[in-house]
Enzyme design. Structure first.
Site, short mmCIF file in Angstrom:
data_model
loop_
_atom_site.label_atom_id
_atom_site.label_comp_id
_atom_site.label_asym_id
_atom_site.label_seq_id
_atom_site.Cartn_x
_atom_site.Cartn_y
_atom_site.Cartn_z
N SER A 1 65.27 -14.86 14.09
CA SER A 1 65.20 -15.67 15.29
C SER A 1 64.32 -16.91 15.03
O SER A 1 64.60 -17.67 14.10
CB SER A 1 64.68 -14.82 16.45
N ASP B 1 75.76 -13.52 18.97
CA ASP B 1 74.31 -13.62 19.24
C ASP B 1 74.07 -14.46 20.49
O ASP B 1 74.49 -15.61 20.57
CB ASP B 1 73.61 -14.26 18.04
N HIS C 1 71.42 -9.73 19.12
CA HIS C 1 70.52 -10.72 18.51
C HIS C 1 70.09 -10.22 17.14
O HIS C 1 69.29 -9.30 17.02
CB HIS C 1 69.31 -10.93 19.42
#
Length: 520
Positions: free
Chosen positions: A241, A459, A489
């Site tokens: 991320s 995602d 995610h």
């Protein structure tokens, strides 16, 4: 005011779900010298002056690894884990000046000396996620990697055990949850912006001089000092991320020190603050559409139904079992969290059905989990650190007038999330005490070893398109894209044998897959 949609730490969301409920300098940093101290913006503005050579008191420090202690937020990890504190300069332009301590955690490799590759650093995102508390629960996920690496993570500056910043008391955080974050009147706009300004002042009071030294570039430089102190000639890194942005900035500053870098759930480095909000509106709406299809609903009709629920909550919050009320802001946060993982979609179904019957308990529980609120009313500080880091990074400060003009486009992108994300661009860094550093981060890394990027087509928080853009920005021969046609995610450890095997082969054997490989 909590930031509920900017890319968030994977670890916090995943832990909840498991419980059943997230061209600049080419300096290579050799002998402590690097490129510009600040990443360049896309417009070409330069950063601060070149960092001076590091003193031996920093590069030669010996870490005192001891049994990790528990905290109010987390129990002590198992006996395999050891913790230490590493000194870094408060201000990287003054390496001989004041230092701060970074909290580190490590599980040593099981390999014999000849098979050990080195340390593998992990950043789980946020920004603002604690690596010290996040890594141990995922020890089994990364077990194969421990065969040849020491598994290492840390709390970045301003986070947790590394001079963690708390901008508000628990009482004030809960009070701020009643602020309307999609204001419809002048009075609501004024309250929204005043709340944002108050939050920034609270951060400035709590952080002092540190507030101007928690940028992604600062942390990338901390990483390279960490590499030296840990005794590694190359940086081996697993970023998730926001951790992918951090990895890209590191590769830009220290291209010749890049070893094996994995970037999973990739942030679009070409997007500015408004662009990121638009990307997330698309990503979360895409995930919501997929969720609705999985329940047999038409995505357009299902989206309209949820949007209508949120509209009703704007004026009439729902009761919950603990006596609090579920308002619009808490409801959208509760909807966001389950979209981080397909495993949690049933929880979203149950919470939405209860809300339609007039009970907000389910969505409130999901929102509390995202906001790190426990049953005693204590809140975590991940969103505090997230905000102080991102507002130091981001130069953009959209006005209310600019935001109003953009709202129709945000609402077109997502009838559910657009309005919230649109207004968030105006409030997130409103009247922030320190200026932002760049419009977009510089991640070009000519001469670096191949960097493996993993993009997930489903995602919600870091939409798939960002992975290809990161690969292009890193440069030809550097960015290598692996695509997973999945949901949630992040990709590694999410159920794809193809993804896990490809990543493991890269990290453990140095096998670089063909750019464009697809795992279905």
């Amino acid at each position: 005011m909590a930031r509920f949609l900017r890319w968030t730490a994977l670890g916090a969301a995943a832990a909840l779900l498991a419980a059943g409920c997230a061209g600049g300098s080419s300096g290579d940093g050799e002998d402590g010298k690097g490129g510009s101290a600040g990443a360049r913006s896309s417009a070409g503005s330069s950063g601060t002056a070149t960092t001076a050579a590091l003193p031996a008191s920093l590069t030669g420090q010996k870490l005192d690894w001891e049994r990790c202690r528990g905290s109010a937020d987390a129990a002590a990890p198992g006996t395999d884990w050891r913790c230490a504190t590493m000194k870094v300069p408060l201000d990287w332009s003054k390496p001989d000046g004041k230092t701060i301590g970074l909290a580190l955690i490590r599980a040593k490799s099981r390999a014999d000396r000849g098979e050990r590759i080195g340390s593998l650093l992990f950043n789980f995102g946020g920004p603002g996620g604690s690596g010290v508390t996040t890594l141990p629960p995922y020890g089994s996920t990364f077990s194969a990697l421990r065969e040849r690496y020491d598994l290492v993570s840390w709390d970045p500056r301003g986070v947790g055990g590394s001079e963690g910043i708390r901008c508000r008391s628990n009482k004030d955080i809960q009070a701020a949850e009643s602020v309307d974050i999609t204001p419809d009147t002048t009075a609501e706009e004024e309250a929204y912006l005043q709340d944002a300004a108050d939050f920034g002042q609270g951060c400035a009071k709590a952080a002092g001089d540190l507030l101007a030294h928690v940028s992604t570039t600062d942390t990338a430089r901390d990483m390279d000092l960490m590499r030296q102190v840990l005794g590694d000639t190359k940086m081996h890194y697993f970023g998730i991320s926001y951790g992918t942005e951090l990895g890209g900035v590191y590769a830009h500053l220290f291209p010749k020190k890049v070893g094996r870098l994995i970037l999973d759930a990739v942030v679009d480095p070409t997007a500015d603050a408004v662009g990121h909000a638009e990307n997330q509106a698309r990503g979360f709406q895409r995930a919501l559409d997929d969720y609705l299809k999985s329940t047999g609903q038409d995505p357009e009709q299902g989206t309209a139904k949820i949007a209508d629920l949120l509209k009703r909550l704007d004026s009439a919050p729902l009761p919950t079992s603990d006596g609090r009320r579920l308002n619009q802001a808490l409801a959208v946060t509760g909807i966001v969290l389950p979209l981080y993982s397909e495993q949690s979609w049933p929880a979203l179904t149950s919470a939405l059905e209860s809300a339609e019957r007039g009970d907000g308990t389910g969505l409130l529980a999901l929102a509390d989990a995202y906001n790190e609120r426990d049953s005693s009313g204590n809140y975590g500080t991940t969103t505090h650190a997230q905000r102080v880091i991102s507002c130091l990074d981001d130069k953009q400060r959209p006005t209310v007038e600019e935001t109003r003009k953009r709202l129709p486009e945000f609402e077109r992108i997502s009838p559910v999330f657009g309005d919230f994300l649109g207004w968030d661009t105006a409030g997130w860094c409103h009247d922030w005490p320190v200026a932002g550093q760049y419009d977009t981060p510089e991640v070009s890394a000519p001469g670096a070893a191949p960097v493996l990027l993993v993009g997930n087509t489903g995602d919600p928080a870091t939409p798939y398109e960002g992975a290809r853009k990161m690969a292009d920005e890193l440069g030809k021969g550097v960015g290598v894209l692996l695509t997973w046609k999945g949901e949630g995610h992040g990709a590694y450890g999410s159920g794809s044998d193809c993804v896990d095997a490809t990543v493991n082969a890269y990290l453990l054997k140095g096998t670089v897959p063909k750019d464009g490989k697809v795992c279905s």
